[in-house]
Design a protein around this motif. Sequence first.
Motif, PDB file in Angstrom:
ATOM      1  N   GLN A  52      -5.054  -1.755   9.150  1.00  0.00           N
ATOM      2  CA  GLN A  52      -5.317  -1.375  10.539  1.00  0.00           C
ATOM      3  C   GLN A  52      -4.437  -0.193  10.931  1.00  0.00           C
ATOM      4  OE1 GLN A  52      -7.793  -2.838  12.182  1.00  0.00           O
ATOM      5  NE2 GLN A  52      -8.070  -3.964  10.277  1.00  0.00           N
ATOM      6  N   THR A  53      -3.210  -0.186  10.392  1.00  0.00           N
ATOM      7  CA  THR A  53      -2.234   0.811  10.820  1.00  0.00           C
ATOM      8  C   THR A  53      -2.319   2.094  10.002  1.00  0.00           C
ATOM      9  OG1 THR A  53      -0.867  -1.155  11.082  1.00  0.00           O
ATOM     10  CG2 THR A  53       0.173   0.936  11.579  1.00  0.00           C
ATOM     11  N   CYS A  54      -2.802   1.997   8.789  1.00  0.00           N
ATOM     12  CA  CYS A  54      -2.814   3.148   7.870  1.00  0.00           C
ATOM     13  C   CYS A  54      -3.556   4.325   8.490  1.00  0.00           C
ATOM     14  CB  CYS A  54      -3.494   2.731   6.563  1.00  0.00           C
ATOM     15  SG  CYS A  54      -3.768   4.098   5.438  1.00  0.00           S
ATOM     16  N   ILE A  55      -2.921   5.534   8.447  1.00  0.00           N
ATOM     17  CA  ILE A  55      -3.560   6.716   9.035  1.00  0.00           C
ATOM     18  C   ILE A  55      -4.189   7.602   7.972  1.00  0.00           C
ATOM     19  CG2 ILE A  55      -2.128   6.797  11.107  1.00  0.00           C
ATOM     20  CD1 ILE A  55      -0.379   8.871   9.594  1.00  0.00           C
ATOM     21  N   GLY A  56      -4.074   7.191   6.715  1.00  0.00           N
ATOM     22  CA  GLY A  56      -4.713   7.965   5.653  1.00  0.00           C
ATOM     23  C   GLY A  56      -4.003   9.256   5.334  1.00  0.00           C
ATOM     24  N   CYS A  57      -2.661   9.244   5.321  1.00  0.00           N
ATOM     25  CA  CYS A  57      -1.916  10.486   5.118  1.00  0.00           C
ATOM     26  C   CYS A  57      -1.731  10.818   3.646  1.00  0.00           C
ATOM     27  CB  CYS A  57      -0.561  10.397   5.789  1.00  0.00           C
ATOM     28  SG  CYS A  57       0.525   9.210   4.996  1.00  0.00           S
ATOM     29  N   THR A  58      -2.056   9.908   2.764  1.00  0.00           N
ATOM     30  CA  THR A  58      -1.970  10.056   1.300  1.00  0.00           C
ATOM     31  C   THR A  58      -0.540  10.151   0.770  1.00  0.00           C
ATOM     32  OG1 THR A  58      -2.000  12.464   1.042  1.00  0.00           O
ATOM     33  CG2 THR A  58      -4.136  11.379   1.312  1.00  0.00           C
ATOM     34  N   LEU A  59       0.455   9.944   1.623  1.00  0.00           N
ATOM     35  CA  LEU A  59       1.831  10.111   1.131  1.00  0.00           C
ATOM     36  C   LEU A  59       2.216   9.004   0.149  1.00  0.00           C
ATOM     37  CD1 LEU A  59       3.668  11.291   4.343  1.00  0.00           C
ATOM     38  CD2 LEU A  59       2.940  12.619   2.379  1.00  0.00           C
ATOM     39  N   CYS A  60       1.768   7.772   0.430  1.00  0.00           N
ATOM     40  CA  CYS A  60       2.112   6.672  -0.466  1.00  0.00           C
ATOM     41  C   CYS A  60       1.413   6.861  -1.799  1.00  0.00           C
ATOM     42  CB  CYS A  60       1.721   5.336   0.146  1.00  0.00           C
ATOM     43  SG  CYS A  60      -0.017   5.208   0.558  1.00  0.00           S
ATOM     44  N   LEU A  61       0.207   7.384  -1.693  1.00  0.00           N
ATOM     45  CA  LEU A  61      -0.605   7.588  -2.891  1.00  0.00           C
ATOM     46  C   LEU A  61       0.098   8.543  -3.855  1.00  0.00           C
ATOM     47  CD1 LEU A  61      -4.343   7.986  -2.456  1.00  0.00           C
ATOM     48  CD2 LEU A  61      -3.187   9.602  -3.878  1.00  0.00           C
ATOM     49  N   GLN A  62       0.757   9.557  -3.273  1.00  0.00           N
ATOM     50  CA  GLN A  62       1.443  10.519  -4.123  1.00  0.00           C
ATOM     51  C   GLN A  62       2.727   9.932  -4.702  1.00  0.00           C
ATOM     52  OE1 GLN A  62       1.946  13.956  -1.630  1.00  0.00           O
ATOM     53  NE2 GLN A  62      -0.197  13.851  -1.021  1.00  0.00           N
ATOM     54  N   ALA A  63       3.263   8.913  -4.026  1.00  0.00           N
ATOM     55  CA  ALA A  63       4.539   8.363  -4.487  1.00  0.00           C
ATOM     56  C   ALA A  63       4.352   7.321  -5.580  1.00  0.00           C
ATOM     57  CB  ALA A  63       5.286   7.737  -3.302  1.00  0.00           C
ATOM     58  N   CYS A  64       3.183   6.731  -5.652  1.00  0.00           N
ATOM     59  CA  CYS A  64       3.013   5.600  -6.569  1.00  0.00           C
ATOM     60  C   CYS A  64       3.018   6.060  -8.027  1.00  0.00           C
ATOM     61  CB  CYS A  64       1.702   4.874  -6.266  1.00  0.00           C
ATOM     62  SG  CYS A  64       1.426   3.525  -7.388  1.00  0.00           S
ATOM     63  N   PRO A  65       3.936   5.524  -8.817  1.00  0.00           N
ATOM     64  CA  PRO A  65       4.063   5.996 -10.192  1.00  0.00           C
ATOM     65  C   PRO A  65       2.942   5.532 -11.116  1.00  0.00           C
ATOM     66  CG  PRO A  65       5.569   4.195  -9.806  1.00  0.00           C
ATOM     67  CD  PRO A  65       4.923   4.499  -8.490  1.00  0.00           C
ATOM     68  N   VAL A  66       2.189   4.534 -10.700  1.00  0.00           N
ATOM     69  CA  VAL A  66       1.162   4.011 -11.603  1.00  0.00           C
ATOM     70  C   VAL A  66      -0.241   4.121 -10.998  1.00  0.00           C
ATOM     71  CG1 VAL A  66       2.662   2.473 -12.876  1.00  0.00           C
ATOM     72  CG2 VAL A  66       1.618   1.679 -10.776  1.00  0.00           C
ATOM     73  N   ASP A  67      -0.395   4.982  -9.987  1.00  0.00           N
ATOM     74  CA  ASP A  67      -1.704   5.176  -9.355  1.00  0.00           C
ATOM     75  C   ASP A  67      -2.330   3.854  -8.945  1.00  0.00           C
ATOM     76  OD1 ASP A  67      -1.536   7.857  -9.586  1.00  0.00           O
ATOM     77  OD2 ASP A  67      -2.645   8.001 -11.460  1.00  0.00           O
ATOM     78  N   ALA A  68      -1.542   3.007  -8.308  1.00  0.00           N
ATOM     79  CA  ALA A  68      -2.082   1.706  -7.926  1.00  0.00           C
ATOM     80  C   ALA A  68      -2.629   1.724  -6.502  1.00  0.00           C
ATOM     81  CB  ALA A  68      -1.010   0.629  -8.061  1.00  0.00           C
ATOM     82  N   ILE A  69      -2.627   2.907  -5.865  1.00  0.00           N
ATOM     83  CA  ILE A  69      -3.131   2.993  -4.488  1.00  0.00           C
ATOM     84  C   ILE A  69      -4.410   3.821  -4.500  1.00  0.00           C
ATOM     85  CG2 ILE A  69      -2.568   3.634  -2.125  1.00  0.00           C
ATOM     86  CD1 ILE A  69       0.337   3.376  -2.781  1.00  0.00           C
ATOM     87  N   VAL A  70      -5.421   3.292  -3.832  1.00  0.00           N
ATOM     88  CA  VAL A  70      -6.659   4.061  -3.705  1.00  0.00           C
ATOM     89  C   VAL A  70      -6.823   4.482  -2.258  1.00  0.00           C
ATOM     90  CG1 VAL A  70      -8.360   3.621  -5.477  1.00  0.00           C
ATOM     91  CG2 VAL A  70      -7.735   1.792  -3.941  1.00  0.00           C
TER      92      VAL A  70
END
Lengths: 184, 568
Positions: free
Chosen positions: A110-128
């Motif tokens: 609900q809170t996620c704004i879709g900034c992709t910052l976490c996606l870039q931080a994840c070392p194993v590409d576990a975020i879509v």
Amino acid sequence: MISALWVMVGISLLLGAVLGFSAIKFKVEGNPLVEKIDAVLPQTQCGQCGYPGCKPYAEAIAKGEAGINKCPPGGDEGIHKLADLLGVEYVPFGEGTAPKPKAVAFIDEQTCIGCTLCLQACPVDAIVGAAKQMHTIIAAECTGCELCIAPCPVDCISMLPLGEDISSWKWQYPTIPLVQVAAQ
Amino acid sequence: MRPLFKFHGGVHPPTHKAESTGRPIAQAALPSKLVIPLHQHVGNRAVPVVQVGERVLKGQVIGRPEGRLSSAVHASTSGTVSAIDMQLVAHQSGLPDLCITLIPDGKDEWIAHSGVDYRQTAHTDLRHLLRQAGVVGLGGAVFPSDMKSYSHKHQIRTLVINGAECEPYITCDDMLMRERAGDILRGAEVLRELLYAEEVLIGIEDNKPEAIAAMQQAVLEDKHAHMEVIAVPTLYPGGGAKQLIRVLTGIEVAAGVRSTEMGVQCFNVATAYCVWRAIAFGEPLLSRIVTVTGNVEHAQNFEVLLGTPVDELVAQAGSKPDTERHIMGGPMMGVDLPSGSVGVTKATNCIIEASSRLFPPPPPALPCIRCTRCADVCPAELQPQDLYWFAKARDFGKAQEYHLFDCIECGACAYVCPSHIPLVQYYRFAKSEIWQREREAQAAELARERHEFRLMRIEREKQEKAERLAQKEKAALAAKASAPAPNPEPAIAAAPATADPDDTLQMRIDAAVARAKEQAAAAQPKNTDALTAEQQAEIDAIEARRAKIREMAAHAGADDEPPKSNQG
Ligand code: SF4
Ligand code: SF4
Ligand code: SF4
Ligand code: SF4
């Protein structure tokens, strides 16, 4: 006498050639010790050891630059494994480095704004996710490294401890009889 | 007379079977509610396909099989789904699992169902029927039967039907054979057909003469060819699949080898019975025979709807007030149930009501004296004392080397151990520890692969970006050479015009940063000295764009440092 010498020289040349050839032919790519150390590390890729991932830490250990007690996700057992592998003394964790219970990240969608910052931080590409779209975590692939938490500008990522369920449940070490022995 | 073979070891614990064979199988009363776990079989948990509040009919699928190795779960009677949630289940862990709770309406109203003629039906369809009917191995292993009934011609010679029932106290198979021998044999015939087996050997321990007689009678009456009922000597654990195969055929199924590779497949008698009900009548597996014995007024076998709470079941056998715990299974291999509220599952062959009078707590364990009595009785021909030593020292590698996974956890070793060491507990501990490690190793391997792929991907993206940039600059230079413009910085004008919309952001950032540096270093003071109105306007536009880019760059975070290569 001379012929014996020639024979010996011939044999040594031949063996030398065989050795030289096999050294080239069966050359091991990379440093096998690094691979072995890397195989023991938990692959959480969290960087808590002070290196940008498990492999760099393995390389540092192999070079003798890093101690074996720097990886909290590996736990005490990890240190024992490294000590066994390298034939060195076991060293307990230092101050402030303690293993945490296993957890996976969870994005409050609900809170996620879709900034992709976490996606870039994840070392194993576990975020879509994609820009301006809601992101979510593939729990089965999350290593629990917590690297996605800090970059999130709206603090919508939390770590959920991985509880025990029936499929991951383990039989306990039988302790009760031992206690009874002690009581006798 | 067929020659029989012997397996290694074995013990003779008191059987305690007579208590519960005095009465015929009784229909257990309809319980007040049914707690039906969705994971009653080996493989993937079934997926619920009903909603809370929905009315379901007896035999209706409430959990659909998921994936290759799975089995369906059905409503055991008609009623209303009151909950789909985590409930305590009949599992030694005492952990909850997903269950469907059903409140029976008392009408016991069947869903429309009908059987097929197995001779006229394709094997794949028969297997599909078994899967949809939720038929799994009822001897305790609960392995989906459809997965076990697959074979090529001439692969399986012998189908072994296991009626040995070697474990003390348990008599559910015994009573089933006495009362429903015909259907068991018909089910065995279906399985024989599916496996293209040449012969069916039905092994029954010789302490069950009534069952043997009933089965032999049924073979004669129904004129089953290729079928033989064989009395095997009573010796625990003679009902283990490997042990029974050894006794009946002499075939030694080696460690890590499947019996099918040796031309033998083995099914339990109750499974064969359910196969027949499912194929010939379209009745899914909704109930099973459960022995209720131990600390009860009148031990007896009941036909119990799956999901019936254990409390309500044992009350019907008159569970005595000093009962302390419920054991599911027999005294040798059974496990304690976490609570009396759990539902009966497909694996529940027996409930033993246990009190300390009946099962006094074991005397304290003493150190192993290496008497090797355990090794003498181990049916898997292991060295239990060594396995114990390795498990205790957590030396799991060594334990595996000594074939820990061949241990069938029969408890024969612990039964004879003069030091009363709970050996099986150590083996279970070691096995689950090893499984856990394997899971972790797999997860680590996956993470390593994904991490390496990510590094490779980032590297590749960088390179691609650099290449694109280099190309663009080359194009710009070429343009400049061919048509020299009045513009002092043609690259600036060229870049936005030729940029393709996909890769713009990062590239514009990179280009902008590079230009800013260049300008600051050299050209700027001279350029600003004498400006035409045209140039001034252009510079303003650039400034505005720069400001915007700076803002965006600040958003994009530290991760996107401009690659060095964009300078050239
Ligand atoms: S601390 Fe993290 S990155 Fe370092 S070795 Fe351990 S799991 Fe890998
Ligand atoms: S999702 Fe977060 S915690 Fe999980 S692996 Fe990726 S960065 Fe680490
Ligand atoms: S029977 Fe018990 S005491 Fe004897 S060797 Fe085996 S574990 Fe040790
Ligand atoms: S429990 Fe395992 S080790 Fe002990 S006798 Fe049975 S098979 Fe052998």
